[in-house]
Design an enzyme around this catalytic site. Structure first.
Site, mmCIF file in Angstrom:
data_model
loop_
_atom_site.group_PDB
_atom_site.id
_atom_site.type_symbol
_atom_site.label_atom_id
_atom_site.label_comp_id
_atom_site.label_asym_id
_atom_site.label_seq_id
_atom_site.Cartn_x
_atom_site.Cartn_y
_atom_site.Cartn_z
ATOM 1 N N CYS A 89 0.828 -1.203 0.000
ATOM 2 C CA CYS A 89 0.000 0.000 0.000
ATOM 3 C C CYS A 89 0.869 1.263 0.000
ATOM 4 C CB CYS A 89 -0.975 -0.045 1.178
ATOM 5 S SG CYS A 89 -2.287 1.170 1.031
ATOM 6 N N HIS A 199 -3.550 -5.417 1.214
ATOM 7 C CA HIS A 199 -2.833 -5.652 2.477
ATOM 8 C C HIS A 199 -2.849 -7.132 2.872
ATOM 9 C CE1 HIS A 199 -2.341 -1.462 3.959
ATOM 10 N NE2 HIS A 199 -3.383 -1.228 3.186
ATOM 11 N N GLU A 201 -1.227 -8.557 5.186
ATOM 12 C CA GLU A 201 -1.165 -8.718 6.650
ATOM 13 C C GLU A 201 -2.542 -8.615 7.295
ATOM 14 O OE1 GLU A 201 -0.456 -6.043 5.047
ATOM 15 O OE2 GLU A 201 -0.986 -4.247 6.180
#
Lengths: 246, 82
Positions: A89, A199, A201
């Site tokens: 990002c 993302h 994560e």
């Protein structure tokens, strides 16, 4: 020697701790935060991750001020030496502004901040980058995006060159922001530097990644885990580390 | 040394879409009755005050700064120093 991964932190980074949690508590490797003012690293790192967030509040243009920070000069050198570097990002925007990856970012077509799940297709062989090693070409992973300046742009000539060099790693099945050619992630020519808008994560654990948003074969993990598992497998395969007992 | 005011105008290249300008035109200006308006493009202006020996030197320094520190993104935008 355990695997140790550096997480670069800028004023305004906000996904640094999420990545730390995934690396430490799920992948069981060492992770350390690296403050942006550092211009030398006195430890050895196997890979670097530039997390998402809003470094310098996106002032002037997302990622540009961070790109001139001392730590990014170190990251640039390490990336050119072949170290795996992942920008997520805002981290992707910083890698673009640093010149490590081609392209540019614009405000989303909707002009609004977009936060939603996307379906991301791997458009190259998994072995193209350390972060996709365990994925098959054409496979689709569910990962959320969260951005305002997430519309990827690249000029025609560079796009052709990137296609020829197999640098267009991820493409959206459901383009959320108007990115050119549905591009969601690109790598450098060598393949060791990857930038991706979604993302991973935020999509590693089932508590965050609902079952219907995950490939069923992952049994209890979200699709984002494949990015981190790929990196760790790549680093173990290099042979400098022993897999820890779990 | 004298201080000069230099304006830096950063705007997207003509063929790059500008959804903000389009929205201002379609949803505010045209709806507001200003049908003579043909197009609106949004740009960013930096007003720079700089010490220099002459206005030429001031402009040249600001130009160099814009290129070197990527105050604009050459892939997307053009930058005019006035």
């Amino acid at each position: 020697m355990p695997i140790r991964i550096g997480i670069v932190v800028f004023p305004g980074s906000n996904c640094d701790r999420d990545i730390y949690h995934i690396l430490k508590n799920i992948m069981r490797v060492d992770a350390e935060f690296i403050w942006h003012k550092r211009d030398d690293l006195n430890a050895y790192y196997d890979a670097m991750i530039i997390p998402g967030g809003f470094a310098y509040a996106d002032r002037l243009r997302a990622g540009v001020i961070a790109a001139f920070s001392p730590v990014m000069q170190v990251v640039k050198r390490l990336a050119r030496d072949g170290m795996p570097v992942l920008g997520i990002c805002n981290g992707f925007q910083i890698l673009v502004e640093s010149g490590l990856l081609p392209g540019a970012f614009m405000r989303n077509d909707s002009l609004t901040f977009i936060c939603r799940w996307t379906r991301l297709r791997l458009d190259v062989d998994g072995s193209r980058t350390p972060f996709t090693l365990l994925l098959d070409k054409g496979s689709i992973i569910n990962i959320p995006v969260a951005n305002q300046e997430g519309k990827y742009y690249v000029d025609e000539d560079t796009l052709r060159e990137m296609e020829r060099n197999e640098q267009i790693v991820f493409r959206y099945e459901d383009n959320p922001n108007g990115s050119l050619y549905d591009i969601g992630g690109v790598c450098n020519e060598e393949g060791n530097v990857l930038g991706m808008m979604p993302h991973p994560e935020r999509a590693c654990e089932i508590i965050l990644a609902p079952q219907h948003m995950s490939n069923s074969i992952l049994h209890g993990y979200g699709d984002g885990i494949m990015i981190f598992r790929s990196l760790i497998s790549y680093l173990y395969a290099k042979g400098e580390h022993h897999e820890p007992y779990r | 040394m004298p201080v000069y005011k230099v304006n830096v105008l950063i705007e997207n290249k003509p063929y790059i879409s500008d959804p903000e300008g389009d929205t201002i035109l379609k949803d505010l200006v045209l709806k507001g009755g200003y049908h003579q308006v043909r197009s609106i493009r949004v740009a960013k202006m930096l007003k720079v005050e700089v010490e220099a020996k002459s206005v030429e030197e001031a402009r040249e320094m600001v130009r160099r700064m814009c290129d070197e520190l990527r105050l604009y993104n050459p892939m997307l935008s053009i930058c005019k120093v006035e």
